[in-house]
Write a protein that holds these residues in place. Structure first.
Motif, PDB file in Angstrom:
ATOM      1  N   GLY A   1      28.085 -12.233 -24.582  1.00 36.95           N
ATOM      2  CA  GLY A   1      28.730 -12.115 -23.289  1.00 36.95           C
ATOM      3  C   GLY A   1      28.829 -13.432 -22.542  1.00 36.95           C
ATOM      4  N   ILE A   2      29.086 -13.353 -21.244  1.00 39.34           N
ATOM      5  CA  ILE A   2      29.292 -14.542 -20.417  1.00 39.34           C
ATOM      6  C   ILE A   2      28.012 -15.362 -20.280  1.00 39.34           C
ATOM      7  N   ALA A   3      26.861 -14.795 -20.663  1.00 40.30           N
ATOM      8  CA  ALA A   3      25.612 -15.564 -20.644  1.00 40.30           C
ATOM      9  C   ALA A   3      25.698 -16.787 -21.550  1.00 40.30           C
ATOM     10  N   THR A   4      26.656 -16.787 -22.485  1.00 43.31           N
ATOM     11  CA  THR A   4      26.886 -17.963 -23.330  1.00 43.31           C
ATOM     12  C   THR A   4      27.253 -19.180 -22.484  1.00 43.31           C
ATOM     13  N   ALA A   5      27.756 -18.953 -21.267  1.00 50.80           N
ATOM     14  CA  ALA A   5      28.101 -20.069 -20.379  1.00 50.80           C
ATOM     15  C   ALA A   5      26.890 -20.913 -20.025  1.00 50.80           C
ATOM     16  N   HIS A   6      25.677 -20.403 -20.263  1.00 50.59           N
ATOM     17  CA  HIS A   6      24.479 -21.225 -20.049  1.00 50.59           C
ATOM     18  C   HIS A   6      24.532 -22.499 -20.887  1.00 50.59           C
ATOM     19  N   PHE A   7      25.201 -22.455 -22.043  1.00 55.38           N
ATOM     20  CA  PHE A   7      25.308 -23.646 -22.879  1.00 55.38           C
ATOM     21  C   PHE A   7      26.121 -24.739 -22.196  1.00 55.38           C
ATOM     22  N   TYR A   8      26.858 -24.387 -21.165  1.00 59.23           N
ATOM     23  CA  TYR A   8      27.627 -25.352 -20.381  1.00 59.23           C
ATOM     24  C   TYR A   8      26.943 -25.653 -19.047  1.00 59.23           C
TER      25      TYR A   8
ATOM     26  N   VAL B   1      25.657 -13.902 -15.943  1.00 59.22           N
ATOM     27  CA  VAL B   1      24.931 -14.921 -16.699  1.00 59.22           C
ATOM     28  C   VAL B   1      23.418 -14.819 -16.551  1.00 59.22           C
ATOM     29  N   TRP B   2      22.927 -14.325 -15.402  1.00 56.91           N
ATOM     30  CA  TRP B   2      21.482 -14.293 -15.163  1.00 56.91           C
ATOM     31  C   TRP B   2      20.901 -12.883 -15.215  1.00 56.91           C
ATOM     32  N   ALA B   3      21.693 -11.893 -15.577  1.00 54.94           N
ATOM     33  CA  ALA B   3      21.200 -10.513 -15.616  1.00 54.94           C
ATOM     34  C   ALA B   3      20.105 -10.351 -16.669  1.00 54.94           C
ATOM     35  N   GLY B   4      18.945  -9.838 -16.250  1.00 53.16           N
ATOM     36  CA  GLY B   4      17.867  -9.534 -17.194  1.00 53.16           C
ATOM     37  C   GLY B   4      17.117 -10.726 -17.741  1.00 53.16           C
ATOM     38  N   MET B   5      17.260 -11.922 -17.122  1.00 53.51           N
ATOM     39  CA  MET B   5      16.625 -13.109 -17.676  1.00 53.51           C
ATOM     40  C   MET B   5      15.137 -13.209 -17.361  1.00 53.51           C
TER      41      MET B   5
ATOM     42  N   THR C   1      27.086 -29.630  -7.733  1.00 51.41           N
ATOM     43  CA  THR C   1      27.339 -28.600  -6.731  1.00 51.41           C
ATOM     44  C   THR C   1      28.317 -27.559  -7.258  1.00 51.41           C
ATOM     45  N   GLY C   2      29.366 -28.016  -7.925  1.00 53.90           N
ATOM     46  CA  GLY C   2      30.328 -27.089  -8.515  1.00 53.90           C
ATOM     47  C   GLY C   2      29.691 -26.195  -9.565  1.00 53.90           C
ATOM     48  N   THR C   3      28.802 -26.769 -10.376  1.00 58.89           N
ATOM     49  CA  THR C   3      28.119 -25.990 -11.407  1.00 58.89           C
ATOM     50  C   THR C   3      27.196 -24.947 -10.782  1.00 58.89           C
ATOM     51  N   LEU C   4      26.492 -25.328  -9.717  1.00 58.72           N
ATOM     52  CA  LEU C   4      25.631 -24.383  -9.013  1.00 58.72           C
ATOM     53  C   LEU C   4      26.445 -23.219  -8.456  1.00 58.72           C
ATOM     54  N   MET C   5      27.611 -23.507  -7.911  1.00 54.27           N
ATOM     55  CA  MET C   5      28.470 -22.454  -7.365  1.00 54.27           C
ATOM     56  C   MET C   5      28.922 -21.486  -8.456  1.00 54.27           C
ATOM     57  N   LEU C   6      29.235 -21.997  -9.639  1.00 54.10           N
ATOM     58  CA  LEU C   6      29.642 -21.119 -10.741  1.00 54.10           C
ATOM     59  C   LEU C   6      28.492 -20.213 -11.171  1.00 54.10           C
ATOM     60  N   ASN C   7      27.267 -20.762 -11.187  1.00 52.17           N
ATOM     61  CA  ASN C   7      26.104 -19.937 -11.512  1.00 52.17           C
ATOM     62  C   ASN C   7      25.906 -18.823 -10.490  1.00 52.17           C
ATOM     63  N   ILE C   8      26.158 -19.143  -9.225  1.00 48.52           N
ATOM     64  CA  ILE C   8      25.999 -18.136  -8.166  1.00 48.52           C
ATOM     65  C   ILE C   8      27.090 -17.064  -8.268  1.00 48.52           C
ATOM     66  N   ILE C   9      28.322 -17.493  -8.490  1.00 51.89           N
ATOM     67  CA  ILE C   9      29.447 -16.550  -8.559  1.00 51.89           C
ATOM     68  C   ILE C   9      29.266 -15.553  -9.701  1.00 51.89           C
ATOM     69  N   PHE C  10      28.796 -16.051 -10.866  1.00 55.17           N
ATOM     70  CA  PHE C  10      28.684 -15.184 -12.048  1.00 55.17           C
ATOM     71  C   PHE C  10      27.240 -14.761 -12.331  1.00 55.17           C
ATOM     72  N   ARG C  11      26.393 -14.852 -11.316  1.00 53.97           N
ATOM     73  CA  ARG C  11      24.989 -14.545 -11.527  1.00 53.97           C
ATOM     74  C   ARG C  11      24.759 -13.101 -12.004  1.00 53.97           C
TER      75      ARG C  11
END
Length: 589
Positions: free
Chosen positions: A72-79, A232-236, A579-589
């Motif tokens: 799933g989208i948790a693969t975005a952690h690699f970025y 991306v952060w569900a169940g981590m 800052t942009g990366t942090l925002m993406l983590n928050i949006i798709f958290r």
């Protein structure tokens, strides 16, 4: 599947452009610095695109799509965790040492900072890994072409066996990469990587748009797949409650620190692009430009995998009329086909007796199903470009390390620049030949573990701790490598048999997933390297501070931004990217 005339024309035009770039670059390649470092004349934006494109090999384009379908989208952690912070770090803090020291390679920086044996250890291990990486890209491309039946009709028309397609794909890709690197060196590779970058974007952006239309957009994807696939952060909090099988600490420490910083900050294949920039400021901006673009790459390479899995979970009754049917993926099965057992020819089954999906074909089959003639040729060319980019990046890094860090250091120390230029060209041919051998080896054994990420511990101590010694660095590297091998030999991913994927000594611990095992192997190996380097350094004579100027942070004049242009400073650009990366983590958290 059958390609139309326009599809073949697009593919042929791409190959002609690749060779033409090599020929034009050859006219400006007169010295060793021209061949190995592009004369240090590459503009920041070109170097930045090459910096990111050199990483756009099979693992990223096909592997990230496969991971998207599986995890799933948790693969975005690699970025967002496993790439962007490290890319900002190398631009802000490490490029002044690489570029300012005038080192021609990362191993050569290790010689300047520590000693010859540390350089030699890193150079030999890196040379071996680049050859294997190039070979694996070559093997993966040949297997993909074979699986997608791209050349079935031409070979049938010529009366040639279908089994020759694999050998043909390896031979042609090797020849094309050999020609343009042999002629144009790093400059030819960099400008081809820029071309490949735009091809990949042009090929995959329409695929994402068409795929999202089929699943009802992002909201439709969330409805079909559920939160475990779209957050991306569900169940981590615990390995058992997320699809990756890792907890937040293992993810952040193993991927976000050790593997990420070890790759982006010390892998010469990547760093070489920034070292070819036309100034110190351009060299520092190079990874920051790449990071700003890479923030959005999950939407380009991971989303196709999620879309393919959504269409496999709830397949359409029939593909759209303008599409091309995917190879080996009947409509009732969906986009992702079953993995076929090579022995029986039947679908492979998991421990519960259920067919196993071949996630590696998620993105290619999505492309085949929804792209019409013309766009299909562009999409397939983008796939081929990604494989060739990975191959070329490894070969240019190999020829530099071989020439300066192995041949010049241990075989012929004093020779003319023209001699080393010729050695570099011969090393290109040799690297291609070894890559072909590695490709055929990969067909028999394609699980090759990368143990060199721990070298970041050595670079980190070397650049920021002036007390670190050559004996400490060398001993730390050796112990870190042994620790990685030991951990791999004593652990096993859940559901795997002891052997290739671990447990070849004994099974003392079982990880929930292969990913978790990889992250913790990195953590243990890095920790061993870090601790041993410090301990041995404190037990041996400290290096002379006078020879460390320009090589250690505290002994190097600080590099500032251009006067009156603070918005171009690497520190400011890095802050914007983070800052942009942090925002993406928050949006798709």
């Amino acid at each position: 599947m059958g390609l139309g005339t326009i599809d073949w024309a697009i593919l042929a035009l791409y190959l002609l452009f690749v060779l033409a770039i090599g020929w034009v670059s050859a006219r400006r390649t007169k010295s060793g610095e021209d061949f190995f470092l592009a004369g240090r004349s590459i503009p920041a934006w070109v170097a930045g695109l090459a910096f990111i494109s050199a990483n756009l090999g099979a693992q990223e384009v096909i592997g990230m799509g496969a991971s998207g379908a599986k995890y799933g989208i948790a693969t975005a952690h690699f970025y967002w965790i496993g790439a962007i912070p490290a890319m900002v770090f190398v631009g802000v803090f490490m490029m002044p040492f690489y570029y300012g020291s005038k080192a021609r390679s990362a191993p050569e920086y290790l010689r300047m900072r520590f000693d010859e044996k540390t350089r030699g250890f890193n150079a030999f291990t890196f040379a071996v890994m680049t050859v294997f990486s190039s070979g694996i890209s070559m093997y993966a491309m040949a297997r993909l072409i074979q699986t997608l039946h791209v050349f079935d009709q031409p070979f049938q028309h010529l009366g040639l066996p279908q089994s020759w397609i694999f050998h043909f794909a390896i031979g042609v890709s090797a020849l094309v990469v050999l020609v343009y690197i042999y002629m144009g060196g790093l400059r030819g590779a960099i400008y081809n990587e820029v071309l490949q970058f735009f091809l990949i974007v042009a090929g995959f952006a329409p695929l994402v748009w068409l795929g999202l239309r089929q699943v009802g957009g992002w909201e439709g994807l969330k409805t079909t797949l559920g939160p475990s696939y779209t957050h991306v952060w569900a169940g981590m909090a615990h390995p058992a409650t997320n699809r990756l099988g890792v907890d937040a600490f293992g993810l952040v420490m193993g991927l976000g620190f050790v593997l990420s910083f070890g790759y982006w900050c010390t892998d010469f294949l990547i760093v070489q692009r920034a070292m070819a920039a036309d100034s110190m400021l351009s060299a520092r901006r190079t990874p920051l430009i790449a990071a700003a673009i890479k923030m959005f790459f999950p939407f380009l390479v991971i989303l196709p995998g999620l879309i393919a899995f959504a269409l496999t979970s709830a397949p359409m009754k029939s593909p759209p009329s303008h599409g091309v049917a995917a190879a080996h993926a009947p409509a009732e099965q969906g986009v992702i086909p079953f993995k076929i057992d090579s022995a029986s020819g039947q679908p492979a089954l998991d421990s519960r007796g259920q067919p196993v999906l071949d996630y590696d074909l998620a993105t290619p089959n999505l492309l085949l199903r929804y792209f019409p003639t013309g766009m299909l040729g562009l999409g397939l060319t983008a796939l081929l470009a990604s494989f060739m980019s990975g191959m070329a990046g490894n070969v240019t890094a190999f020829n530099t390390v071989w020439t300066y860090d192995i041949y010049q250091a241990y075989i012929r120390r004093e020779a003319s620049d023209a001699h080393y230029l010729q050695v570099g060209r011969l090393a290109t041919a040799g690297g291609i030949a070894l890559s072909i051998a590695a490709a055929y080896l990969a067909s028999r054994f394609n699980n090759i573990m990368d143990l060199i990420q721990l070298v970041f511990a050595t670079f980190l101590l070397g650049m920021f701790w002036k007390r670190a010694t050559g004996h400490g660095a060398f001993t730390g590297l050796v112990c870190g490598t042994l620790a990685a091998a030991l951990h791999h030999g004593l652990t096993l991913p859940d559901g795997s048999l002891a052997g290739v994927k671990g447990g070849w000594i004994a099974v003392s611990h079982v990880y929930p997933s292969e990913m978790a095992q990889n992250f913790w192997t990195a953590i243990w190996s890095w920790s061993a390297c870090f601790v041993v380097t410090i301990a041995v350094s404190l037990a041996t004579r400290a290096p002379d501070p006078a020879r460390l100027t320009g090589l250690v942070y505290s002994l190097t004049p600080k590099v500032g931004a251009e006067a009156g242009r603070w918005w171009f400073s690497p520190l400011f650009l890095g802050a914007v990217v983070l800052t942009g990366t942090l925002m993406l983590n928050i949006i798709f958290r």
